[in-house]
Design a protein around this motif. Structure first.
Motif, PDB file in Angstrom:
ATOM      1  N   SER A 209      46.040   6.266  43.785  1.00 13.12           N
ATOM      2  CA  SER A 209      45.459   7.062  42.736  1.00 13.12           C
ATOM      3  C   SER A 209      44.078   6.732  42.187  1.00 13.12           C
ATOM      4  CB  SER A 209      46.283   7.809  41.877  1.00 13.12           C
ATOM      5  OG  SER A 209      45.754   8.500  40.605  1.00 13.12           O
ATOM      6  N   TYR A 210      43.069   7.354  42.364  1.00 14.10           N
ATOM      7  CA  TYR A 210      41.890   6.745  41.471  1.00 14.10           C
ATOM      8  C   TYR A 210      42.242   6.682  39.901  1.00 14.10           C
ATOM      9  CZ  TYR A 210      41.020  11.410  39.507  1.00 14.10           C
ATOM     10  OH  TYR A 210      41.050  12.531  38.659  1.00 14.10           O
TER      11      TYR A 210
ATOM     12  N   SER B 233      43.762   3.159  39.035  1.00 13.13           N
ATOM     13  CA  SER B 233      43.240   2.076  39.812  1.00 13.13           C
ATOM     14  C   SER B 233      43.728   1.552  40.921  1.00 13.13           C
ATOM     15  CB  SER B 233      43.225   0.818  38.768  1.00 13.13           C
ATOM     16  OG  SER B 233      42.523   1.251  37.572  1.00 13.13           O
TER      17      SER B 233
ATOM     18  N   THR C 163      39.300  12.749  46.864  1.00 11.70           N
ATOM     19  CA  THR C 163      39.313  11.223  45.618  1.00 11.70           C
ATOM     20  C   THR C 163      39.841  10.035  46.183  1.00 11.70           C
ATOM     21  OG1 THR C 163      41.057  11.778  44.545  1.00 11.70           O
ATOM     22  CG2 THR C 163      39.084  12.604  43.561  1.00 11.70           C
TER      23      THR C 163
ATOM     24  N   HIS D  84      39.605   6.789  48.140  1.00 15.30           N
ATOM     25  CA  HIS D  84      38.498   6.006  48.288  1.00 15.30           C
ATOM     26  C   HIS D  84      38.521   4.969  49.792  1.00 15.30           C
ATOM     27  CE1 HIS D  84      38.275   5.067  43.547  1.00 15.30           C
ATOM     28  NE2 HIS D  84      37.985   6.369  44.134  1.00 15.30           N
TER      29      HIS D  84
END
Length: 616
Positions: free
Chosen positions: A314-315, A318, A337, A339
């Motif tokens: 999860s953004y 972190s 979202t 990455h």
């Protein structure tokens, strides 16, 4: 009060000190016995834990136990016929044990009623399990031990084996996959379970013939494989014999050849096929059900994906895993979202997310999926009993960041979920549905004219979960002495039928994102509101002092103040706290900031004058 509290702590500390010397050695021995000197935690062999201890670690609540018993406990029985009143024993005699059955001199202490009820499952249910290796023997033992514990609790695994290091098309891939299947079978039997390898095809490649006539209206792709009733015979046979079926990822193609396909396609086809087969079984059986039957309910209660990478990163954490995912609302947002580095560290996260979405579309609404690392396989027991994430996603973000339970290997719980929307006008509210929600949740009759008359003047917004399955009603209350009105949580309600299925957490996270969490990156969730853009506002609400929900509020609020028969709660705007903390640097925040001075008195003066909404 403070000297008295200090004295009490001193007495308590002294009593602990008296016992510490005699208990420390036993405690240390226990901890030492649970450890293995191997320096690599990935290769640590966990000794055989007490099964009851594993259940106690799940810390099930009374509601969790009731939910568990609803799935695995005995069905309601016809009440026994009572004896005529003229021959019934007097109360003093009816409660005394007959003399011919003397009480034994020594008895084992009875276990906790909650634990005892969980230890005696009557109805057996199934779980679809993907074991996504490769795993070492030690790692596999840890996984299978957890699955054997689940079987003791009534949840029988239907396992599909996968090995990411075995590329397709290799000359000996079939033999290698069968060898992996036999490793899982051997490991299960090592821990006392009975297992059966299923190396033949249990699904057929391609869409189901009837799929041409209908298309999914929710955007979920149909499974790439399907089953017919005869395909499930090996699985039924194993379950009826008390064995755990362990399936190789083979499917039958249009030329009747058994070929290896992606395990996700196998599981998706099985999820649909087992649900349809169970529905036919129930229609034939009718409403009557024999709890002593050897049949196992084929409807999958859980989807478990056990791999090396864990949950979905999860953004907002972190890169640590999502705790709870509302697939209806968050599926596209998670893709957007995700990455780029995570495609290498978590290469199968998105494909497993898609698998969960497809399977849960066919499974019952109460079902859930869990993505878990092999290092956290023991958490499967807690997931079965509580059907909740390891750490609540609605806890304050600062508390989540410092929570020891939140690690890179924390499981991700996934639910089909509900859409979230934000209404900002009273005219957009369906009053009939909202009335039903509030009255069922609070078990009181709403004074509608007074309630909606007040909303016409003060409503800020209403957050809805699904079709009025839950609602958070927020108002703006003018407050003399403050520049901005109070952001007041007027009502927070969830239908009883949706309590315990994640709706409460979904709703509170949306409330956080629209109020005290505004302005921070992790509040940019797809909740139909401001998308995290704006200035956070302190959220204030009140609750009766005897409200059993207060324990939940205590964990999520920044503070509370008891005032007679009421408790005043509040959540500080997180963005302002971050700014203040940055200004002070290492000195941190003081106990009472300048902007906090006197605000509680002003809040209380306004909040406790708000008229009630219920008929007396």
């Amino acid at each position: 009060m403070i000297p008295h509290a200090t004295c009490s702590r001193a007495v308590f500390a002294a009593s602990l000190k008296a016992k510490r010397s005699q208990t420390f050695k036993a405690f240390y021995a226990t901890i030492r016995g649970l450890r293995n000197p191997s320096p690599d935690p990935d290769e640590t062999s966990v000794p055989e834990h007490d099964f009851v201890l594993s259940i106690l670690r799940a810390n099930p609540s009374l509601r969790d136990t009731r939910s568990y018993l609803a799935s695995f406990g005995p069905r309601p029985q016809t009440p026994p016929v009572t004896a005529p009143a003229d021959i019934s024993l007097p109360p003093s005699q009816s409660t005394v044990q007959p003399p011919e059955q003397p009480i034994p001199a020594s008895e084992h202490p009875k276990p906790s009623p909650i634990v005892a009820s969980i230890l005696n499952p009557v109805v057996r249910r199934t779980a679809l399990v993907k074991i996504q290796g490769p795993f070492t023997d030690v790692q596999l033992d840890s996984i299978t031990r957890g699955l054997v514990y689940l079987e003791k609790l009534g949840l029988v695994s239907v396992i599909v084996v996968e090995n990411d290091d075995l590329p397709r098309g290799e000359l000996d891939e079939r033999a290698a996959i069968i060898e992996e299947t036999m490793r899982v079978v051997t490991s299960l039997e090592k821990h006392g379970a009975r297992a059966r390898p299923v190396v033949g095809a249990v699904v057929r490649l391609g869409p189901k013939p009837c799929d041409d006539e209908r298309l999914p209206d929710d955007g979920i792709a149909l499974p790439e494989a399907h089953t017919v009733p005869s395909d499930l015979i090996p699985i039924r046979s194993a379950l009826r014999a008390g064995e755990i079926p362990v399936i190789s990822p083979f499917a039958m193609d249009s030329f009747c050849r058994s070929i290896r396909i992606d395990a996700n396609d196998i599981i998706a086809g099985l999820a649909r096929g087992m649900v349809e087969a169970a529905a036919k079984d129930n229609s034939k059986r009718g409403d009557e059900r024999d709890d002593t039957s050897e049949d196992v309910d084929l409807t999958p209660l859980r989807l478990m994906i056990i791999n090396r990478e864990g949950g979905v990163p999860s953004y907002a954490r972190s890169g640590y895993p999502h705790l709870l995912i509302n697939l209806v609302s968050e599926y596209s947002h998670i893709h957007d979202t995700f990455h780029q580095p995570w495609h290498h560290s978590h290469p199968t996260a998105l494909s497993n997310l898609s698998l969960a979405r497809t399977c849960l579309a066919y499974m019952p609404p109460t079902s859930s999926a869990v993505m878990v690392s092999h290092r956290s396989s023991s958490s499967l027991i807690a997931n079965l009993i509580t059907n909740k994430p390891a750490v609540s996603s609605s806890l304050p973000h600062a508390l989540l960041q410092g929570n020891r339970k939140l690690t890179p290997h924390t499981p991700t719980l996934l639910r089909r979920g509900l859409p979230i929307q934000v209404l900002r006008n009273v005219s957009d509210i369906d009053r009939t549905k909202l009335n039903a929600l509030l009255e069922q949740s609070f078990k009181k009759t709403l004074e509608q004219d007074r309630f909606y008359g007040r909303l016409e003047k003060t409503l800020d917004y209403v957050i809805l979960a699904g079709d009025y399955a839950g609602a958070a009603i927020v108002t703006k209350e003018p407050c003399p002495g403050l520049e901005a009105p109070i952001t007041y949580l007027d009502k927070f309600a969830v239908l009883p039928s949706h309590q315990g299925d994640g709706t409460v957490d979904f709703l509170w996270v949306a409330l956080h994102d629209e109020s005290y969490g505004l302005g921070l990156p992790f509040s940019a969730n797809p909740n139909g509101g401001k998308g995290g853009k704006g200035e956070g506002q302190d959220l204030v609400w009140r609750s009766r002092a005897d409200n059993p929900v207060n324990k939940w509020y205590f964990e999520r609020s920044s503070g509370h103040l008891r005032m007679g028969s009421w408790v005043l709660f509040w959540c500080d705007a997180e963005k302002r706290l971050e700014i203040e903390k940055g200004r002070r640097g290492s000195s941190g925040l003081s106990h009472v900031e300048d902007w906090e001075e006197g605000r509680l008195v002003k809040w209380a003066d306004v909040v406790f004058k708000i008229p009630g909404s219920w008929r007396k």
